[in-house]
Design an enzyme around this catalytic site. Sequence first.
Site, PDB file in Angstrom:
ATOM      1  N   LYS A 258       0.851  -1.181   0.030  1.00 46.25           N
ATOM      2  CA  LYS A 258       0.128   0.025  -0.231  1.00 46.25           C
ATOM      3  C   LYS A 258       0.880   1.146   0.041  1.00 46.25           C
ATOM      4  O   LYS A 258       1.832   1.414   0.730  1.00 46.25           O
ATOM      5  CB  LYS A 258      -0.905  -0.081   1.319  1.00 46.25           C
ATOM      6  CG  LYS A 258      -2.117  -0.811   0.904  1.00 46.25           C
ATOM      7  CD  LYS A 258      -3.361  -0.719   2.040  1.00 46.25           C
ATOM      8  CE  LYS A 258      -3.792   0.572   2.080  1.00 46.25           C
ATOM      9  NZ  LYS A 258      -4.152   1.134   3.379  1.00 46.25           N
TER      10      LYS A 258
ATOM     11  N   GLN B 280      -6.203  -9.184   1.580  1.00 49.03           N
ATOM     12  CA  GLN B 280      -7.061  -7.881   1.333  1.00 49.03           C
ATOM     13  C   GLN B 280      -7.113  -7.338  -0.061  1.00 49.03           C
ATOM     14  O   GLN B 280      -6.141  -7.698  -0.879  1.00 49.03           O
ATOM     15  CB  GLN B 280      -6.322  -6.661   2.234  1.00 49.03           C
ATOM     16  CG  GLN B 280      -6.105  -7.027   3.779  1.00 49.03           C
ATOM     17  CD  GLN B 280      -7.428  -6.556   4.333  1.00 49.03           C
ATOM     18  OE1 GLN B 280      -8.272  -5.671   3.877  1.00 49.03           O
ATOM     19  NE2 GLN B 280      -7.720  -7.005   5.630  1.00 49.03           N
ATOM     20  N   ILE B 281      -8.182  -6.738  -0.546  1.00 44.49           N
ATOM     21  CA  ILE B 281      -8.262  -6.322  -1.827  1.00 44.49           C
ATOM     22  C   ILE B 281      -8.079  -4.725  -1.596  1.00 44.49           C
ATOM     23  O   ILE B 281      -8.400  -3.976  -1.040  1.00 44.49           O
ATOM     24  CB  ILE B 281      -9.751  -6.456  -2.536  1.00 44.49           C
ATOM     25  CG1 ILE B 281     -10.924  -5.964  -1.616  1.00 44.49           C
ATOM     26  CG2 ILE B 281      -9.652  -8.021  -2.473  1.00 44.49           C
ATOM     27  CD1 ILE B 281     -12.144  -6.368  -2.167  1.00 44.49           C
ATOM     28  N   TYR B 282      -7.468  -4.237  -2.919  1.00 42.76           N
ATOM     29  CA  TYR B 282      -7.149  -2.926  -3.260  1.00 42.76           C
ATOM     30  C   TYR B 282      -7.262  -2.433  -4.551  1.00 42.76           C
ATOM     31  O   TYR B 282      -6.809  -3.118  -5.313  1.00 42.76           O
ATOM     32  CB  TYR B 282      -5.565  -2.575  -2.467  1.00 42.76           C
ATOM     33  CG  TYR B 282      -5.694  -2.847  -0.987  1.00 42.76           C
ATOM     34  CD1 TYR B 282      -5.994  -1.950  -0.121  1.00 42.76           C
ATOM     35  CD2 TYR B 282      -4.754  -3.814  -0.669  1.00 42.76           C
ATOM     36  CE1 TYR B 282      -5.847  -2.263   1.244  1.00 42.76           C
ATOM     37  CE2 TYR B 282      -4.700  -4.151   0.788  1.00 42.76           C
ATOM     38  CZ  TYR B 282      -5.029  -3.438   1.474  1.00 42.76           C
ATOM     39  OH  TYR B 282      -5.016  -3.513   2.934  1.00 42.76           O
TER      40      TYR B 282
END
Length: 72
Positions: A18, A53-55
Amino acid sequence: MKIHSPLGTWCIGTRLRKKSGSSWQGPVVGYYSTELTDVGYCIESEREPGSVQIYPASALEPVETNIDGSDK
């Protein structure tokens, strides 16, 4: 074997993190697309194996490594 993205830039196995906010780093394990997100990535945590997790693509950047293999 690298599986190329059906949606975006990064292949399965590419290490991403991220760009800002809470920390999340690991390899691409899948892809998604929604009405609000044209290209999204499923990232498995290197710190918590099995946690994903998705981003959206815009929230991620590749993890650069030094010659010795450590992260920059």
